[in-house]
Design a protein around this motif. Structure first.
Motif, PDB file in Angstrom:
ATOM      1  N   GLN A 280       0.537  -1.231   0.087  1.00 22.07           N
ATOM      2  CA  GLN A 280      -0.011   0.181  -0.197  1.00 22.07           C
ATOM      3  C   GLN A 280       1.269   1.508  -0.251  1.00 22.07           C
ATOM      4  OE1 GLN A 280      -3.546  -0.831  -0.063  1.00 22.07           O
ATOM      5  NE2 GLN A 280      -2.520  -2.997  -0.792  1.00 22.07           N
ATOM      6  N   ARG A 282       1.805   5.120   0.611  1.00 23.31           N
ATOM      7  CA  ARG A 282       0.928   6.299   1.763  1.00 23.31           C
ATOM      8  C   ARG A 282       2.292   7.172   1.284  1.00 23.31           C
ATOM      9  NH1 ARG A 282      -1.589   3.625   6.704  1.00 23.31           N
ATOM     10  NH2 ARG A 282      -1.106   6.434   7.000  1.00 23.31           N
ATOM     11  N   GLU A 290      -4.798   5.033   1.627  1.00 22.64           N
ATOM     12  CA  GLU A 290      -3.388   4.268   1.061  1.00 22.64           C
ATOM     13  C   GLU A 290      -3.930   4.450  -0.602  1.00 22.64           C
ATOM     14  OE1 GLU A 290      -1.867   2.067   4.892  1.00 22.64           O
ATOM     15  OE2 GLU A 290      -3.206   0.481   3.681  1.00 22.64           O
ATOM     16  N   SER A 313      -1.802   9.287  -6.367  1.00 21.28           N
ATOM     17  CA  SER A 313      -1.888   9.702  -4.675  1.00 21.28           C
ATOM     18  C   SER A 313      -0.518  10.277  -3.779  1.00 21.28           C
ATOM     19  CB  SER A 313      -1.211   7.892  -4.327  1.00 21.28           C
ATOM     20  OG  SER A 313      -0.950   7.820  -3.023  1.00 21.28           O
TER      21      SER A 313
END
Length: 340
Positions: A280, A282, A290, A313
């Protein structure tokens, strides 16, 4: 499903968030497991560890690091945990990363217990330096803090790292009021004596049991006051993207750093992203969301799709963690499951 890997190509644009911060530092957790039970990190009985089948394989880690280095401008990779040396065959994984083009600088954060037997092999494999956690110099206190009587292994690990050339060897300590805050100057003196670089880290609300207490946190200002009682400190200068503010102990080469994530947040200069052991991504240590790169990997995604997910992300990264505001929400994962 086989996925074709790129072998050539034009470097892509930097990995930039919505605030203009360029991200070049990747923290890769190799496992959430740990062989200590530090009181400020997890309960005595430990935690429910991630299933091994859910962890990224060596091939998956190498592929993601390659994408990060080649397509996203990642230049530094730090291997973390949990305790990364508990992963099966960590030296073999380390040995694969220097052959990447471009090759990132490799470091590792460890509790030091397994370092004496692996330091030389890790250095030969391509690791450049280590950070070792050590919160006290007193054996009985170490056993009380970690719930394990292993301080001798840590001290041996530090010596082995220095002998292997994993320098600068950095020693990380988390001072807690009424627990080990009376050893701040002693730890700095220990580092000066042995040629290590000492760093004090403010405790953060990332413990598994949710018992973090701001009143027991030793602030950066308090750390510097304690150090100033024994040493003359000379500011090192501009820190760049480094999380630690640094001072040199006058008359020595010893550098002491303070990481003040709570009272002096450095979010404005953050250049780090984190990959958990189960894949995941982050965009912040305190992120509450996540991005699942493991699902993309195992679903047959090509490099372009993984790059796009990574960029999305990071583009959504917030301005800062807001620990001191009423809007702060603790992440669901504790530090051992995130990776430091």
């Amino acid at each position: 499903m086989a996925v074709r890997e790129e072998t050539v190509g034009t470097p892509m644009a930097p990995l930039v968030d919505g605030f203009g911060r360029v991200h070049t530092d990747l923290r890769v957790s190799l496992t959430d497991r740990c062989n200590l039970r530090c009181t400020y990190c997890m309960p005595a009985e430990g935690m429910d560890w991630l299933p091994r089948a859910g962890l990224l394989t060596d091939d998956e880690i190498v592929r993601l690091v390659r994408i990060g280095a080649r397509r996203l401008g990642i230049t530094e990779v730090r291997l973390t945990g949990g305790e990364p040396l508990l992963r099966r065959g960590p030296t073999g994984l380390v040995a694969r990363l220097p052959s990447l083009d471009p090759a990132p600088e490799l470091s590792l954060t460890t509790n030091g217990i397994g370092l004496a037997r692996s330091a030389a092999a890790l250095r030969e494999a391509g690791l450049t330096r280590v950070n070792v956690s050590l919160d006290t110099l007193r054996p009985e206190r170490y056993a009380a803090i970690t719930r394990r009587d292993r301080i001798g292994d840590v001290l041996d690990g530090l010596s082995a790292a220095r002998a292997a050339g994993l320098v600068p060897v950095k020693v990380n300590a988390v001072p807690v009021r009424g627990v080990n805050d009376d050893e701040i100057a002693d730890l700095a003196a220990f580092a000066a004596e042995h040629g290590y670089r000492m760093r004090f880290i403010e405790s953060m609300p990332l413990d598994a049991q949710g018992a973090w207490d701001r009143d027991r946190m030793v602030t950066a200002a308090a750390v510097l006051d304690r150090l100033g009682e024994r040493f003359d400190l000379v500011p090192v200068g501009h820190r760049g993207h480094a999380p630690a503010e640094e001072w040199r102990i006058a008359g020595t080469r010893t550098v002491v750093g303070v990481i003040a994530s709570v009272t002096r947040p450095f979010c404005g200069g953050c250049d780090r992203v984190r990959l958990t052991a189960d894949g995941q991504l982050r965009n912040c240590l305190f992120a509450t969301e996540e991005s699942d790169l493991r699902a993309l990997l195992r679903g047959g995604a090509d490099d372009a799709a993984l790059e796009a997910a990574w960029r999305t992300s990071v583009a959504g990264k917030g301005a800062g963690h807001a620990i001191s505001s009423s809007a702060f929400r603790r992440p669901e994962r504790p530090m051992s499951a995130i990776g430091g």
